[in-house]
Motif scaffolding. Structure first.
Motif, PDB file in Angstrom:
ATOM      1  N   VAL A  62      32.522  40.072  46.741  1.00 35.00           N
ATOM      2  CA  VAL A  62      33.492  39.866  45.673  1.00 35.00           C
ATOM      3  C   VAL A  62      32.987  40.475  44.363  1.00 35.00           C
ATOM      4  CG1 VAL A  62      34.692  38.103  44.307  1.00 35.00           C
ATOM      5  CG2 VAL A  62      34.449  37.811  46.764  1.00 35.00           C
ATOM      6  N   SER A  63      31.679  40.467  44.148  1.00 30.24           N
ATOM      7  CA  SER A  63      31.127  41.017  42.904  1.00 30.24           C
ATOM      8  C   SER A  63      31.325  42.528  42.793  1.00 30.24           C
ATOM      9  CB  SER A  63      29.640  40.675  42.780  1.00 30.24           C
ATOM     10  OG  SER A  63      28.902  41.323  43.792  1.00 30.24           O
ATOM     11  N   HIS A  64      31.623  43.191  43.899  1.00 24.05           N
ATOM     12  CA  HIS A  64      31.880  44.634  43.876  1.00 24.05           C
ATOM     13  C   HIS A  64      33.294  44.972  43.404  1.00 24.05           C
ATOM     14  CE1 HIS A  64      28.584  45.264  47.118  1.00 24.05           C
ATOM     15  NE2 HIS A  64      28.067  45.209  45.909  1.00 24.05           N
ATOM     16  N   LEU A  65      34.182  43.984  43.362  1.00 23.47           N
ATOM     17  CA  LEU A  65      35.564  44.237  42.938  1.00 23.47           C
ATOM     18  C   LEU A  65      35.650  44.352  41.422  1.00 23.47           C
ATOM     19  CD1 LEU A  65      37.368  41.716  45.275  1.00 23.47           C
ATOM     20  CD2 LEU A  65      37.479  44.208  45.415  1.00 23.47           C
ATOM     21  N   PRO A  66      36.424  45.319  40.925  1.00 21.51           N
ATOM     22  CA  PRO A  66      36.575  45.439  39.480  1.00 21.51           C
ATOM     23  C   PRO A  66      37.478  44.333  38.932  1.00 21.51           C
ATOM     24  CG  PRO A  66      37.969  47.048  40.583  1.00 21.51           C
ATOM     25  CD  PRO A  66      37.164  46.354  41.654  1.00 21.51           C
ATOM     26  N   VAL A  67      37.377  44.058  37.643  1.00 20.80           N
ATOM     27  CA  VAL A  67      38.310  43.145  36.977  1.00 20.80           C
ATOM     28  C   VAL A  67      39.565  43.949  36.697  1.00 20.80           C
ATOM     29  CG1 VAL A  67      38.732  41.782  34.901  1.00 20.80           C
ATOM     30  CG2 VAL A  67      36.476  41.766  35.969  1.00 20.80           C
ATOM     31  N   TRP A  68      40.708  43.442  37.122  1.00 24.09           N
ATOM     32  CA  TRP A  68      41.979  44.121  36.917  1.00 24.09           C
ATOM     33  C   TRP A  68      42.748  43.422  35.821  1.00 24.09           C
ATOM     34  CZ3 TRP A  68      44.014  44.642  42.637  1.00 24.09           C
ATOM     35  CH2 TRP A  68      43.165  45.479  43.342  1.00 24.09           C
ATOM     36  N   ASN A  69      43.822  44.060  35.375  1.00 20.01           N
ATOM     37  CA  ASN A  69      44.692  43.418  34.399  1.00 20.01           C
ATOM     38  C   ASN A  69      46.145  43.659  34.781  1.00 20.01           C
ATOM     39  OD1 ASN A  69      45.901  45.764  32.959  1.00 20.01           O
ATOM     40  ND2 ASN A  69      43.774  46.198  32.489  1.00 20.01           N
ATOM     41  N   TYR A  70      47.016  42.845  34.222  1.00 21.10           N
ATOM     42  CA  TYR A  70      48.455  43.031  34.417  1.00 21.10           C
ATOM     43  C   TYR A  70      49.185  42.479  33.202  1.00 21.10           C
ATOM     44  CZ  TYR A  70      48.584  38.133  35.988  1.00 21.10           C
ATOM     45  OH  TYR A  70      48.467  36.770  36.071  1.00 21.10           O
ATOM     46  N   SER A 127      50.120  39.921  25.892  1.00 20.64           N
ATOM     47  CA  SER A 127      50.444  39.716  27.299  1.00 20.64           C
ATOM     48  C   SER A 127      49.454  40.297  28.308  1.00 20.64           C
ATOM     49  CB  SER A 127      51.831  40.302  27.585  1.00 20.64           C
ATOM     50  OG  SER A 127      51.820  41.697  27.354  1.00 20.64           O
ATOM     51  N   LYS A 128      48.348  40.856  27.856  1.00 16.45           N
ATOM     52  CA  LYS A 128      47.389  41.427  28.799  1.00 16.45           C
ATOM     53  C   LYS A 128      46.609  40.294  29.472  1.00 16.45           C
ATOM     54  CE  LYS A 128      43.651  44.770  29.146  1.00 16.45           C
ATOM     55  NZ  LYS A 128      42.838  45.745  28.390  1.00 16.45           N
ATOM     56  N   ILE A 129      46.745  40.212  30.782  1.00 15.80           N
ATOM     57  CA  ILE A 129      46.043  39.185  31.563  1.00 15.80           C
ATOM     58  C   ILE A 129      44.945  39.872  32.383  1.00 15.80           C
ATOM     59  CG2 ILE A 129      46.277  37.444  33.393  1.00 15.80           C
ATOM     60  CD1 ILE A 129      47.904  36.687  30.975  1.00 15.80           C
ATOM     61  N   LEU A 130      43.722  39.366  32.282  1.00 16.89           N
ATOM     62  CA  LEU A 130      42.612  39.880  33.067  1.00 16.89           C
ATOM     63  C   LEU A 130      42.413  38.991  34.282  1.00 16.89           C
ATOM     64  CD1 LEU A 130      40.024  40.692  30.260  1.00 16.89           C
ATOM     65  CD2 LEU A 130      41.595  42.252  31.402  1.00 16.89           C
ATOM     66  N   THR A 131      42.170  39.611  35.416  1.00 14.52           N
ATOM     67  CA  THR A 131      41.932  38.840  36.631  1.00 14.52           C
ATOM     68  C   THR A 131      40.511  38.306  36.622  1.00 14.52           C
ATOM     69  OG1 THR A 131      41.173  40.767  37.859  1.00 14.52           O
ATOM     70  CG2 THR A 131      43.525  40.259  37.956  1.00 14.52           C
ATOM     71  N   GLY A 148      51.295  39.982  31.591  1.00 12.17           N
ATOM     72  CA  GLY A 148      51.703  38.604  31.822  1.00 12.17           C
ATOM     73  C   GLY A 148      53.099  38.275  31.333  1.00 12.17           C
ATOM     74  N   SER A 149      53.667  39.090  30.431  1.00 12.63           N
ATOM     75  CA  SER A 149      55.022  38.791  29.949  1.00 12.63           C
ATOM     76  C   SER A 149      56.056  39.043  31.044  1.00 12.63           C
ATOM     77  CB  SER A 149      55.358  39.617  28.707  1.00 12.63           C
ATOM     78  OG  SER A 149      55.407  40.991  29.008  1.00 12.63           O
ATOM     79  N   SER A 150      55.802  39.983  31.928  1.00 10.88           N
ATOM     80  CA  SER A 150      56.768  40.260  32.999  1.00 10.88           C
ATOM     81  C   SER A 150      56.733  39.199  34.098  1.00 10.88           C
ATOM     82  CB  SER A 150      56.510  41.648  33.608  1.00 10.88           C
ATOM     83  OG  SER A 150      55.241  41.680  34.232  1.00 10.88           O
ATOM     84  N   ALA A 159      42.616  48.558  47.616  1.00 11.95           N
ATOM     85  CA  ALA A 159      42.449  47.110  47.491  1.00 11.95           C
ATOM     86  C   ALA A 159      43.740  46.551  46.901  1.00 11.95           C
ATOM     87  CB  ALA A 159      41.269  46.783  46.588  1.00 11.95           C
ATOM     88  N   GLU A 160      44.096  45.348  47.300  1.00 12.88           N
ATOM     89  CA  GLU A 160      45.304  44.706  46.781  1.00 12.88           C
ATOM     90  C   GLU A 160      44.949  43.352  46.195  1.00 12.88           C
ATOM     91  OE1 GLU A 160      49.922  43.839  48.051  1.00 12.88           O
ATOM     92  OE2 GLU A 160      48.435  44.079  49.626  1.00 12.88           O
ATOM     93  N   TYR A 161      45.386  43.125  44.965  1.00 10.48           N
ATOM     94  CA  TYR A 161      45.204  41.841  44.290  1.00 10.48           C
ATOM     95  C   TYR A 161      46.539  41.113  44.357  1.00 10.48           C
ATOM     96  CZ  TYR A 161      44.262  38.438  40.640  1.00 10.48           C
ATOM     97  OH  TYR A 161      44.106  37.273  39.942  1.00 10.48           O
ATOM     98  N   VAL A 162      46.539  39.877  44.842  1.00 13.53           N
ATOM     99  CA  VAL A 162      47.767  39.089  45.000  1.00 13.53           C
ATOM    100  C   VAL A 162      47.618  37.800  44.197  1.00 13.53           C
ATOM    101  CG1 VAL A 162      49.291  37.939  46.655  1.00 13.53           C
ATOM    102  CG2 VAL A 162      48.085  40.030  47.328  1.00 13.53           C
ATOM    103  N   TRP A 163      48.660  37.442  43.430  1.00 13.80           N
ATOM    104  CA  TRP A 163      48.663  36.213  42.657  1.00 13.80           C
ATOM    105  C   TRP A 163      50.072  35.637  42.612  1.00 13.80           C
ATOM    106  CZ3 TRP A 163      49.141  40.972  40.541  1.00 13.80           C
ATOM    107  CH2 TRP A 163      50.069  41.157  39.528  1.00 13.80           C
TER     108      TRP A 163
END
Length: 102
Positions: free
Chosen positions: A74-82, A95-99, A84-86, A49-53
């Protein structure tokens, strides 16, 4: 005197939840997570799966993840993080951002 130890009954095998099916060789439904992924002998039935923002400058960013099941909603997709400082969307100290799911 000590009594004889009783043997523990083995739990009956759990059936797959109704929302979980196999379609075209792929399990569908909610992802099993890293604990399930790490125990697999083969990744043949997994999907990517690919998350794009968009970052702070409207530049597309993306992150991929291997899932143990093909999401069917959509409810089957996990919550991801990245980080945010980068992407200039958060301070380095926090800087931890949750999707969020749409």
């Amino acid at each position: 005197p000590k009594g004889k130890a009783k043997a523990k009954a083995k739990a009956a095998p759990k059936d797959k939840p109704a929302a979980e099916k196999t379609v075209g060789g792929y399990r569908t439904g909610k992802d099993g997570g890293a604990g399930v992924l790490g125990k697999l002998r083969s990744y043949k039935g997994c999907v990517i799966a690919e998350y794009v923002w968009l970052d702070a400058h409207q530049t597309p960013r993306s992150k991929t993840k291997v899932l143990t099941a093909r999401p069917t909603s959509v409810s089957h997709l996990p919550v991801w993080n990245y980080d945010g400082s980068s992407t200039e969307q958060a301070e380095g100290s926090n800087s931890k951002i949750l999707t969020a799911r749409p």
